[in-house]
Write an enzyme that holds these catalytic residues in place. Structure first.
Site, PDB file in Angstrom:
ATOM      1  N   GLY A   1       0.821  -1.201   0.000  1.00  0.00           N
ATOM      2  CA  GLY A   1       0.000   0.000   0.000  1.00  0.00           C
ATOM      3  C   GLY A   1       0.852   1.246   0.000  1.00  0.00           C
ATOM      4  O   GLY A   1       1.977   1.240   0.494  1.00  0.00           O
ATOM      5  N   THR A   2       0.301   2.313  -0.545  1.00  0.00           N
ATOM      6  CA  THR A   2       0.989   3.591  -0.581  1.00  0.00           C
ATOM      7  C   THR A   2       0.015   4.668  -1.044  1.00  0.00           C
ATOM      8  O   THR A   2      -1.105   4.363  -1.445  1.00  0.00           O
ATOM      9  CB  THR A   2       2.203   3.537  -1.529  1.00  0.00           C
ATOM     10  OG1 THR A   2       2.997   4.694  -1.357  1.00  0.00           O
ATOM     11  CG2 THR A   2       1.754   3.448  -2.974  1.00  0.00           C
ATOM     12  N   THR A   3       0.445   5.911  -0.991  1.00  0.00           N
ATOM     13  CA  THR A   3      -0.316   7.012  -1.568  1.00  0.00           C
ATOM     14  C   THR A   3       0.631   7.914  -2.344  1.00  0.00           C
ATOM     15  O   THR A   3       1.627   8.403  -1.782  1.00  0.00           O
ATOM     16  CB  THR A   3      -1.014   7.852  -0.483  1.00  0.00           C
ATOM     17  OG1 THR A   3      -1.943   7.027   0.228  1.00  0.00           O
ATOM     18  CG2 THR A   3      -1.777   9.016  -1.106  1.00  0.00           C
TER      19      THR A   3
ATOM     20  N   ASP B   1       3.352   9.386   0.757  1.00  0.00           N
ATOM     21  CA  ASP B   1       3.542   9.002   2.143  1.00  0.00           C
ATOM     22  C   ASP B   1       4.868   8.243   2.250  1.00  0.00           C
ATOM     23  O   ASP B   1       5.599   8.117   1.257  1.00  0.00           O
ATOM     24  CB  ASP B   1       2.371   8.145   2.621  1.00  0.00           C
ATOM     25  CG  ASP B   1       2.449   6.730   2.086  1.00  0.00           C
ATOM     26  OD1 ASP B   1       2.620   6.567   0.850  1.00  0.00           O
ATOM     27  OD2 ASP B   1       2.369   5.779   2.883  1.00  0.00           O
TER      28      ASP B   1
ATOM     29  N   LYS C   1       9.686   7.457  -1.417  1.00  0.00           N
ATOM     30  CA  LYS C   1       9.090   6.879  -2.619  1.00  0.00           C
ATOM     31  C   LYS C   1       9.214   7.801  -3.831  1.00  0.00           C
ATOM     32  O   LYS C   1       8.685   7.495  -4.903  1.00  0.00           O
ATOM     33  CB  LYS C   1       7.617   6.548  -2.361  1.00  0.00           C
ATOM     34  CG  LYS C   1       7.431   5.571  -1.211  1.00  0.00           C
ATOM     35  CD  LYS C   1       5.976   5.368  -0.850  1.00  0.00           C
ATOM     36  CE  LYS C   1       5.833   4.482   0.377  1.00  0.00           C
ATOM     37  NZ  LYS C   1       4.425   4.303   0.777  1.00  0.00           N
TER      38      LYS C   1
END
Length: 212
Positions: A12-14, A29, A45
């Site tokens: 997961g990530t944004t 994030d 990231k």
């Protein structure tokens, strides 16, 4: 109990990228997770590809870092041969070619963004599978994107100032961290213009606070 090595691992990530009047803002994030285990709380990231082009990485951290390194190598060789900077579109196409070629072996979603003298600021999305989409306004990716895509569409304005765009991206990442259990940590950001790249870091206590 030993986990099955063939069992899929959720990631997961944004990621957020947006145009403003003079360039591009990208933000992410910093949580790297493997299922329910948080492997890194402060990962970066946003990866430099050239002096004016960055990528935002989602999916497998190892796969995306390997792809980013390969693209950076290709573009450095290209710039050495031609004597001119690579364009954002050219970088995005190299990402697309690699992601498509290894689509069955790697889990990688990429946003390629930057600034070049030919077309100004550019944002390109390369989702898992290797297609290529140019984004003219704002885009989000990763697990947190389902919570903020409507938020971004509603608040984005054409020809925003740098300050307005930074504020929008910070609010979006903060909201995703609040809502998405797979996103967390700090907000890392880069502002890319013809004058170069300005990196920003917003610690957890500097994020926009949401209730409920």
């Amino acid at each position: 109990m030993i986990a099955d090595v063939d069992e899929p691992i959720s990631t997961g990530t944004t990621l957020v990228a947006a145009h403003f009047k003079d360039g591009i803002v990208i933000a992410a994030d910093s949580r790297t997770s493997s299922g329910s285990y948080v492997a890194n709380r402060v990962a970066d990231k946003l990866t430099k590809i050239t002096d004016s082009i960055y990528c935002c990485r989602s999916g497998s951290a190892a796969d995306t870092q390997c792809i980013a390194d390969a693209v950076a190598y290709h573009l450095a060789f290209y710039e050495m041969q031609t004597g001119k900077p690579a364009t954002v579109e050219a970088a995005a196409n190299v990402f697309r070619n690699i992601c498509y070629k290894y689509r069955d072996d790697m889990v990688a979603g990429i946003i390629c963004a930057g600034y070049d003298d030919e077309r100004g600021g550019g944002i390109y999305s390369i989702p898992p599978g290797g297609c290529l989409v140019e984004e003219k306004r704002v885009i989000s990716a990763g697990s947190g994107s389902v919570f903020i895509s409507g938020f971004l569409d509603a608040l984005f304005k054409n020809n925003m100032s740098k300050e307005e765009c930074v504020d929008l991206c910070l609010k979006a990442v903060s909201l995703a961290i609040h809502k998405d259990t797979s996103s967390g940590g700090v907000c890392r950001m880069a502002v890319i213009t013809k004058d170069g790249v300005e990196r920003k870091l917003f610690l957890n206590n500097e994020l926009v606070q949401y209730e409920g």
